[in-house]
Design a protein around this motif. Structure first.
Motif, short mmCIF file in Angstrom:
data_model
loop_
_atom_site.label_atom_id
_atom_site.label_comp_id
_atom_site.label_asym_id
_atom_site.label_seq_id
_atom_site.Cartn_x
_atom_site.Cartn_y
_atom_site.Cartn_z
N PRO A 95 0.84 -1.27 -0.16
CA PRO A 95 -0.17 0.02 0.10
C PRO A 95 0.96 1.45 -0.06
CG PRO A 95 0.02 -1.03 2.27
CD PRO A 95 0.77 -1.98 1.28
N ALA A 96 0.26 2.16 -0.58
CA ALA A 96 0.92 3.60 -0.40
C ALA A 96 1.19 3.93 0.82
CB ALA A 96 0.12 4.61 -1.09
N LEU A 105 11.46 2.90 1.19
CA LEU A 105 11.96 1.64 1.79
C LEU A 105 11.00 0.20 1.30
CD1 LEU A 105 12.85 2.71 5.30
CD2 LEU A 105 14.50 1.80 3.70
N ALA A 106 9.69 0.88 1.38
CA ALA A 106 8.97 -0.41 0.82
C ALA A 106 9.23 -0.74 -0.68
CB ALA A 106 7.22 -0.05 1.13
N TYR A 107 9.31 0.26 -1.60
CA TYR A 107 9.67 0.10 -2.91
C TYR A 107 10.91 -0.84 -2.79
CZ TYR A 107 11.08 0.73 -7.70
OH TYR A 107 11.40 0.70 -9.00
N ALA A 108 11.99 -0.31 -2.06
CA ALA A 108 13.19 -0.98 -2.29
C ALA A 108 13.07 -2.56 -1.77
CB ALA A 108 14.33 -0.44 -1.35
N GLU A 154 3.70 8.56 -9.48
CA GLU A 154 2.54 9.01 -8.78
C GLU A 154 2.17 9.00 -7.30
OE1 GLU A 154 -2.42 8.06 -9.11
OE2 GLU A 154 -1.10 6.85 -10.40
N ARG A 155 2.82 8.09 -6.74
CA ARG A 155 2.85 8.13 -5.16
C ARG A 155 3.83 9.33 -4.82
NH1 ARG A 155 2.87 1.96 -2.85
NH2 ARG A 155 0.75 1.15 -4.12
N LEU A 156 5.11 9.30 -5.28
CA LEU A 156 5.96 10.28 -4.78
C LEU A 156 5.35 11.59 -5.09
CD1 LEU A 156 9.48 8.61 -5.45
CD2 LEU A 156 8.06 8.51 -3.51
#
Length: 217
Positions: A95-96, A105-108, A154-156
């Motif tokens: 989740p975002a 960190l979640a993306y990594a 989009e999230r960033l």
């Protein structure tokens, strides 16, 4: 033959030999691609042979030349399949997050699980071949779309618009830098230093956490 039998015969659909051949070819291609990925990962591109691949797939070796134009064609086809079927940039499964640090960190972790754990052996083959073969490297650049992460962008951007990231930060440049850092760092740690997955993940997390905090407002 009675009338009922005649009617059943008339209604029975005829088999399409062309569609049957297409299904057979598709199945054979799929087996060869899977076998090739396994053999390349185990023996490297140079050490792998079409005979090994055909044997593992249970397919006639001559079909590799017919369907893929040889071993190099198989390697390119695997990458194309990875991009078009698996998706080089699949939908984010987490989740975002509320902050830049937590989102990155979640993306990594998402990328680490996918690229360092699941696909790393094959990525090493692609990288090593790209280093020694300029034509192959050019072909891969045409296939891949590096640093394109629309969902993360989009999230960033949303975090930036709500004042949670410094206004002078370019989101696309941030994503590109993160991807380059992660891929390069993973290669360096896993291949050159021989670090474990746990050690590699810990180093990445510490670095990303420290630098992401500096970009937050």
């Amino acid at each position: 033959m009675n009338e009922t039998s005649q009617n059943k015969t008339a209604k029975s659909p005829e088999k399409d030999p062309v569609k049957g051949k297409k299904r057979d070819r598709s199945a054979s291609e799929g087996k060869l691609l899977k076998a090739a990925e396994d053999v390349f990962s185990k023996h490297g591109f140079k050490g792998a042979t079409t005979r090994m691949i055909a044997k593992k797939a249970g397919i006639n070796e001559s079909l590799i030349g017919r369907y893929f134009d040889g071993k190099m064609g198989l390697l390119v086809a695997i990458i194309e399949n990875y991009v078009t079927v698996e998706g080089a940039h699949p939908k984010l499964t987490y989740p975002a997050q509320a902050t830049l640090t937590d989102e990155i960190l979640a993306y990594a972790q998402f990328k680490f699980d996918r690229d360092c754990k699941k696909n790393f052996d094959f990525f090493k083959i692609v990288l090593s071949q790209a280093i020694v073969d300029a034509k192959f490297a050019k072909r891969i650049r045409e296939i891949m779309q590096p640093f394109f992460q629309p969902e993360l962008e989009e999230r960033l951007q949303k975090l930036k618009d709500t004042g949670k990231i410094h206004s002078d930060i370019d989101v696309k440049t941030l994503i590109k830098g993160l991807d380059i850092f992660m891929f390069g760092n993973i290669i360096f740690q896993r291949v050159l230093l021989g670090n474990t997955l746990e050690e590699t993940g810990k180093t990445l997390e510490e670095f990303i956490r420290r630098h992401a905090k500096a970009l937050e407002t």
